[in-house]
Write a protein that holds these residues in place. Structure first.
Motif, PDB file in Angstrom:
ATOM      1  N   VAL A  32       0.825  -1.215   0.000  1.00 37.91           N
ATOM      2  CA  VAL A  32       0.000   0.000   0.000  1.00 37.91           C
ATOM      3  C   VAL A  32       0.856   1.260   0.000  1.00 37.91           C
ATOM      4  O   VAL A  32       1.995   1.261   0.473  1.00 37.91           O
ATOM      5  N   ASP A  33       0.267   2.309  -0.536  1.00 37.72           N
ATOM      6  CA  ASP A  33       0.853   3.644  -0.446  1.00 37.72           C
ATOM      7  C   ASP A  33       0.535   4.152   0.965  1.00 37.72           C
ATOM      8  O   ASP A  33      -0.629   4.294   1.342  1.00 37.72           O
ATOM      9  N   LEU A  34       1.586   4.391   1.770  1.00 39.20           N
ATOM     10  CA  LEU A  34       1.373   4.707   3.190  1.00 39.20           C
ATOM     11  C   LEU A  34       0.768   6.099   3.384  1.00 39.20           C
ATOM     12  O   LEU A  34       0.175   6.385   4.414  1.00 39.20           O
ATOM     13  N   LEU A  42       6.840   5.238   9.760  1.00 34.16           N
ATOM     14  CA  LEU A  42       7.331   5.139   8.379  1.00 34.16           C
ATOM     15  C   LEU A  42       6.818   6.303   7.544  1.00 34.16           C
ATOM     16  O   LEU A  42       7.558   6.907   6.747  1.00 34.16           O
ATOM     17  N   GLN A  43       5.569   6.610   7.773  1.00 34.51           N
ATOM     18  CA  GLN A  43       4.957   7.714   7.043  1.00 34.51           C
ATOM     19  C   GLN A  43       5.685   9.030   7.367  1.00 34.51           C
ATOM     20  O   GLN A  43       6.058   9.784   6.469  1.00 34.51           O
ATOM     21  N   ALA A  44       5.954   9.230   8.666  1.00 36.57           N
ATOM     22  CA  ALA A  44       6.630  10.454   9.097  1.00 36.57           C
ATOM     23  C   ALA A  44       8.053  10.513   8.540  1.00 36.57           C
ATOM     24  O   ALA A  44       8.583  11.593   8.263  1.00 36.57           O
ATOM     25  N   ASP A 102      -7.228   6.394  10.207  1.00 43.46           N
ATOM     26  CA  ASP A 102      -6.154   7.089  10.927  1.00 43.46           C
ATOM     27  C   ASP A 102      -5.007   7.575  10.044  1.00 43.46           C
ATOM     28  O   ASP A 102      -4.674   8.742  10.031  1.00 43.46           O
ATOM     29  N   ALA A 103      -4.446   6.627   9.288  1.00 46.72           N
ATOM     30  CA  ALA A 103      -3.212   6.967   8.595  1.00 46.72           C
ATOM     31  C   ALA A 103      -3.413   8.071   7.580  1.00 46.72           C
ATOM     32  O   ALA A 103      -2.523   8.883   7.370  1.00 46.72           O
TER      33      ALA A 103
END
Ligand code: C2E
Ligand code: MG
Ligand code: MG
Length: 504
Positions: free
Chosen positions: A260-262, A462-464, A500-501
């Motif tokens: 997935v694209d985070l 990871l996103q951050a 959330d993400a």
């Protein structure tokens, strides 16, 4: 050597010529006796047999030594092992150990780099093995990529195990051959008269069995023989036979794990992962049977099947599901598949049969596939890139090459190994490591997929950190192709994917 055959005399010895040179001579003669039977003289010939002796010695030497490496061969080893076994019978305190050493993936190296390089590698290995033993121990080449060591006068089993450890250490240093670094490792099995057996051949067989077990546990490992191993090895051998038939009996199946694209929480593709549904043993992991398939060469037909099946699956999703239009399929390639000259043809076939293009497919290869043959890898990857196919380096960070060498290869994606992802939450060094992999990837214009995302917190970190994609049990475990439709429909309700993400 003297031998009196009836009346005749046959003597061998050495003489010094007047010029000081020693020669080996043979005296054949007959004593001359008087009427009383007393010897009064000798009639015979003295022959210089120096050359013949040298040839005989040479033949005896060659019969006991390996011509390639110059070290003792199997016959010599068995002779010495027999002596050690006899000694052990006479003196129960005289303990010895046998190490059976088999190079890992030597066949792959030999096939891909050529026999001359393979030979050089064997010579170097013989040399390094010689460096780990004491004087009086025996290192022999049994044949092919198999070596054995006989260690005499051991006090306990820790001693041969320590030698096995040293073997792994000395083999760790890459071998420089024709300007390229070749990485090797070996599997080592240890047996000893401290743990059983009676005959010389049994010790070698026990050490071989232990080696087989070590190989099964992974590359570069050792194992100490214990009698229970026979059963396990027997299972392994039947597995090898069964694997020959697994394809035709349709026992292999693919499962698919979403990527997935985070940032956008969107499913962008799936990775095809093969499983073996064994009629007796149940589901067998690819970690167990892919190495077997590599050793036996079956990996090539398994690979072709995987590519075809995965491509057809993607086409089926596309026909049924509007969300599947932009999905890509990732397929794993092992080292041997990557070295296969028919790779492009086989990918072509799979894509054409499923009516897909190069853009729909991604190939995942490990760092070792690149290192094994960097020149071929470079041109093959360039070729694939030109066609529009994306390449991922799988399990990035766990191989030898790591950060310094990726820039050489036209690779679009780094898959950050799971061992880094699972340190993100409580280990600052884990965070730093992922940060530097991401920095490297971005500076080279690559994207990253984090493997093994198991929690929402990992996703958010990871996103951050700016990691684009993720894959892992938190998103979904690998699933049957037929479950993907339900998964995609339910995806918007996934705790992170849906809510959330996206807002983080
Ligand atoms: P890989 O390509 O790195 O695949 C990822 C492995 O991690 C898969 O194991 C997957 O099930 C597992 N995994 C994914 N997410 C998580 C997670 O969140 N936590 C944990 N603990 N594990 C996760 P699997 O399916 O057992 O495959 C193992 C390896 O076998 C693969 O590693 C790949 O190297 C190889 N393999 C699988 N299928 C094929 C194939 O078709 N051809 C070849 N040559 N190798 C394959
Ligand atoms: Mg993979
Ligand atoms: Mg991986």
């Amino acid at each position: 050597m003297a031998c009196v055959d009836g009346q005749a005399l046959n003597l061998e010895g050495s003489i010094r010529r007047p010029d000081g040179v020693r020669r080996v001579v043979q005296l054949l003669g007959r004593p001359q006796r008087n009427e009383d039977g007393k010897i009064i003289g000798l009639v015979g010939t003295l022959t210089d047999i120096t050359e013949r002796k040298q040839i005989e010695d040479r033949l005896a030497y060659e019969a006991l030594h390996d011509p390639l490496t110059g070290i003792p061969n199997r016959a010599y080893f068995m002779e010495q092992l027999n002596t050690a076994v006899q000694g052990g019978r006479i003196d129960p305190n005289s303990a010895f150990a046998v190490l059976f050493i088999d190079l890992d993936r030597f066949k792959v190296i030999n096939d891909s780099l050529g026999h001359l390089v393979g030979d050089q590698l064997l010579i170097e290995c013989a040399h390094r093995l010689g460096s780990v033993v004491r004087e009086g121990d025996l290192v022999a080449r049994l044949g092919g990529d198999e070596f054995a060591i006989l260690i005499n006068n051991i006090a306990n089993l820790e001693e041969p195990v320590a030698v096995a450890q040293r073997i792994h250490e000395v083999l760790q240093v890459p071998v420089l051959l024709e300007g390229r670094e070749v990485f090797i490792s070996a599997s080592v099995g240890v047996s000893s008269n401290l743990t059983g057996s009676v005959e010389a051949v049994d010790f070698l067989r026990d050490a071989d069995t232990a080696m087989y077990q070590a190989k099964h546990n992974g590359r570069g490992q050792s194992a100490l023989f214990d009698p229970q191993m026979y059963e396990q090895v027997a299972t392994q051998l039947t597995l090898e036979n069964d694997l020959q038939r697994a394809l035709e009996r349709q026992e292999l199946v693919l499962e698919y794990q979403p990527i997935v694209d985070l940032h956008r929480a969107q499913v962008v593709g799936f990775e095809a992962l093969v499983r073996w549904h064994h009629p007796r043993w149940g589901v067998i992991s690819p970690n167990t049977f892919i190495p077997l398939a590599e050793e036996t060469g079956l990996i090539l037909s398994i690979g072709e099947w995987t590519q075809k099946t995965a491509c057809q699956q993607l086409q089926r999703w596309r026909q049924r599901l509007p969300q599947a239009a932009a999905l890509r399929m990732s397929v794993n390639l092992s080292v041997k598949q990557f070295a296969n000259p028919n790779l492009i043809a086989s990918i072509d076939d799979a894509l054409t049969a499923a009516d897909l293009s190069y853009h729909d497919l991604r190939l995942e290869i490990t760092e070792s596939a690149l290192i094994e043959n960097p020149k071929t890898a470079e041109s093959l990857l360039a070729d694939l890139q030109e066609r529009g196919l994306q390449i991922c380096i799988d399990d990035f960070g766990t191989g030898y090459s790591s950060l310094s060498m990726v820039h050489r290869f036209p690779v679009q994606i780094l898959k950050i190994d799971r061992s880094f992802t699972n340190r993100l939450e409580d280990d600052p060094r884990g965070v730093a490591m992922v940060q530097s992999i991401l920095a490297l990837a971005h500076s080279l214009g690559m994207t990253a997929i984090a493997e093994g995302v198991e929690t929402l917190v990992q996703w958010q970190i990871l996103q951050a950190l700016g990691c684009t994609y993720g894959q892992g049990y938190y998103i979904a475990k690998p699933m049957a192709g037929s479950d993907v439709e339900t998964f995609l429909q339910g995806w918007s309700n996934h705790p992170s994917g849906g809510n959330d993400a996206k807002t983080t």
